[in-house]
Design an enzyme around this catalytic site. Structure first.
Site, PDB file in Angstrom:
ATOM      1  CG  HIS A  85      -0.202  -0.030   2.529  1.00  0.00           C
ATOM      2  ND1 HIS A  85       0.266  -1.211   3.074  1.00  0.00           N
ATOM      3  CD2 HIS A  85       0.146   0.942   3.409  1.00  0.00           C
ATOM      4  CE1 HIS A  85       0.859  -0.963   4.222  1.00  0.00           C
ATOM      5  NE2 HIS A  85       0.811   0.332   4.455  1.00  0.00           N
ATOM      6  CB  CYS A  89       2.383   1.942   9.802  1.00  0.00           C
ATOM      7  SG  CYS A  89       0.902   2.253   8.815  1.00  0.00           S
TER       8      CYS A  89
END
Length: 675
Positions: A67, A193
């Site tokens: 991603h 993240c």
């Protein structure tokens, strides 16, 4: 979610098209391109690869979630692939058979990112992943992921009702708190993240589930891309322990000080939450707590957990350099303007306090020269002070500045400043690790740490390492001033290669730091080095701009647009302007840029060009010694680099990109294969 995925974005036989994570990402991304969700396939894949390089996106349970956020994405999109053979995404338990490619625009709104984060939490549900493995059609899988259960095939396994993501009892001040002996252990956690799309929320879900299984209250603050809501201060105050599962700095970390703490990467929160809960309970039982002053330093706050010492050292040094550069720029430009107004005799002029004529340009030149000279006296102390600041935060400033001033006093110069800053930061960090009574903590940062650290740094600088560093600095200065002939050209080539190798990366910064450090000495040799470094650093973006102008058909539409901006970036000495080109085609772009940088560096040194300012590009050309030849050196390197990249790209026989934006799926794939 149903708007983000459709049957066209699902491939239940991904193993037929891909046997590696790069091929899987490309195959799924091509589906996004075909639907107009991605505008530049290679640019988007470069962003995916950059995210993958930060941390593998494979998860336990056979899941891969490549991603990224990308400027090449038009709207939040999700593509799903299923591979019977499995594809390695770096998960500890082996290959992934369920692959989700998540694409978010660079400016995605909170609502869309919240939906994607919901998917990340769903992936922690075994029933959900089992249903995906049992899906027989692309439409069925898309409906399952999109939450459209009414469209599932009749034989599809039913989804389990979603479990609550937190305890049903309300948390915070209004909660009825049981007696300490009866209440469960309480943990507050923060997950984050780099992209804040997937791992952030998967770790949160994993920790909450493990907490319910262990009878532990877990309250999670997800610091994701869609923003974050701070945990209630009362919830934090009532907690017995803290878990940080993060790959980017925790914001406002000091809120959690004074408690047993476990600090790990975000994947640990996803893969082994029960172990983390057990670890924080053990620490709490032993009375191990994080001290109230344990706030990350400014440099640590800009980095990633798990970095090696070499990476941290580079960041500490660059912290000092970044604060020193404005002093170099202001001082260097003022001195250069002083020479421009008053000639080189201003260096011998008396103080302007004693002699200044308002109508005399040489007096104004002397004024500028003397102000610039004062600014230059701060270079080494600021360098040392902010290296220590990067290591130990504000307590490092005093010993760092003191050590830098001593380095200046004993003529240890730039090298002495580096050593003083590192020593000061290390001494303060050592003092901060000493456990002291609570009654003394208030005076530690104001009195005790500055006193002890300054004394230690002063002792080491004056009596131990100062003299050897001073001699080394003197030898380096003499070597630079004594360079001539072939030696000058060789140094220019080396500096040019370093500036263009990683386009603003560590090696580039080493060459740049070497150059601006030499400015503090104010010697002719150091001015030549600065000129060569800046000239070489301008070559990569300028050459890519020229190449896209003369042979645009060799570049993608996005690269041609980037080429227009590269003219300005290169002229402004922003080497990073060539990064989009290098990311897409590193084997052709980087060697070409290095060749041009080497030519420019060598010519600049051979021509004897000098520069007192550390930045500015063509905008400081009037202040450059031998300015005309300097421009010749830049032009020569730009032409060499552009010609080489055009030649190398031409050899691969890439066909021109069609001007029609609606390029067919098969045609785009063919171009990629040929490349």
């Amino acid at each position: 979610m149903s708007q983000m995925i459709s049957a066209e974005l699902v491939d239940l036989e991904l193993d037929r098209a891909a046997d590696s994570k790069a091929a899987a990402a490309r195959s799924l991304a091509e589906r996004m391109v075909a639907l107009g969700r991605v505008t530049d396939l290679d640019g988007f894949l470069a962003d995916v690869a950059a995210r993958e390089a930060q941390m593998p996106t494979g998860l336990d349970g056979g899941i891969g979630i490549p991603h990224c956020r990308s400027a090449h994405v038009t709207e939040p999109t999700l593509a799903f692939g299923r591979s019977a053979a499995g594809i390695d995404f770096g998960a500890p338990d082996g290959p992934a058979d369920l692959i989700f490619l998540i694409a978010a625009p660079a400016g995605a709104d909170d609502a869309h990112l919240s939906i994607l984060s919901g998917l990340a939490r769903q992936l922690m549900d075994a029933d959900f992943t089992a249903a995906l493995r049992a899906a027989t059609t692309a439409g069925e899988a898309a409906a399952l992921i999109g939450g459209e259960e009414e469209q599932l095939a009749p034989d599809a396994p039913p989804q389990a009702a979603p479990e609550p993501t937190s305890d049903p009892e309300p948390q915070g001040p209004a909660e009825a708190t049981p007696a300490p002996a009866d209440r469960p252990f309480r943990i507050v956690a923060v997950t984050s993240c780099p992209t804040g799309i997937a791992h952030t929320y998967m770790a949160a879900e994993s920790l909450e589930r493990a907490g319910r299984a262990e009878g532990v209250e877990v309250s999670v603050e997800t610091q994701g891309s869609s923003g974050f809501t701070r945990l209630d201060p009362d919830v934090i105050a009532a907690a017995d322990g803290v878990i940080f599962a993060h790959d980017v700095p925790v914001r406002d970390k000091e809120r959690f000080a004074g408690k047993a703490t476990v600090d790990v990467g975000v994947k640990a929160g996803v893969n082994r939450p029960a172990e983390l809960i057990a670890e924080v309970r053990e620490k709490a039982a032993r009375g191990e707590i994080t001290e109230a002053g344990a706030k990350p330093s400014p440099v640590e706050a800009a980095g990633e957990p798990g970095e090696g010492y070499g990476t941290k050292l580079r960041k500490w040094l660059m912290s000092g350099v970044s604060y020193m550069v404005p002093f170099v720029a202001a001082g260097g430009l003022l001195i250069a303007l002083g020479f421009a107004l008053g000639g080189y005799k201003v260096s011998d002029a008396p103080s302007v306090m004693d002699h200044f004529l308002w109508t005399d340009t040489s007096s104004w030149g002397a004024l500028l020269f003397q102000v610039g000279g004062v600014a230059f006296k701060f270079l080494v102390p600021v360098l040392a002070g902010y290296i220590a600041y990067g290591m130990a935060d504000r307590p490092g400033l005093v010993p760092g500045f003191v050590g830098g001033a001593i380095a200046l006093d004993i003529k240890a110069g730039f090298l002495g400043g580096l050593a003083a800053g590192l020593i000061a930061g290390a001494v303060v960090m050592a003092i901060q690790k000493v456990k002291i009574p609570a009654s003394l903590r208030g005076i530690m940062p104001v009195v005790v740490i500055p006193l002890i650290s300054s004394a230690v740094v002063g002792f080491l600088m004056f009596l131990v390492i100062g003299e050897p560093i001073s001699k080394l600095q003197s030898a380096l200065t003499s070597w630079l001033n004594g360079l001539n002939g072939a030696n000058v050209i060789v140094l220019g080539v080396i500096l040019g290669l370093m500036m263009c190798f990683d386009l603003g990366g560590p090696l580039n910064k080493v060459a740049y730091t070497f150059a601006i450090g030499g400015l503090a000495d104010g010697t002719a040799g150091s001015f030549k080095v600065m000129a060569a470094v800046m000239a070489a650093g301008m070559i990569p973006p300028l050459s890519m701009a020229l190449a896209t102008t003369v042979r645009g058909r060799l570049f993608t539409r996005t690269e041609r647009e980037n080429g227009k901006a590269a003219w300005v970036l290169g002229a402004s000495f922003v080497t990073e302007g060539a990064i989009p080109f290098a990311a897409a085609d590193p084997l052709r772009v980087i060697p070409s840029a290095m060749a041009g940088g080497a030519v420019t560096g060598a010519l600049s040194m051979a021509f004897g060009c000098t520069l007192r300012a550390p930045h500015g590009g063509i905008f400081v050309v009037p202040l450059i010694g031998n300015a005309l030849l300097y421009l010749v050196a830049i032009a020569a390197g730009t032409v060499v680099s552009a010609a080489l990249v055009v030649l190398l790209k031409g050899l691969r026989k890439q066909r021109p990109e069609p001007e029609d934006a609606a390029v067919g799926h098969a045609e785009k794939r063919e171009v990629a294969v040929v490349a």
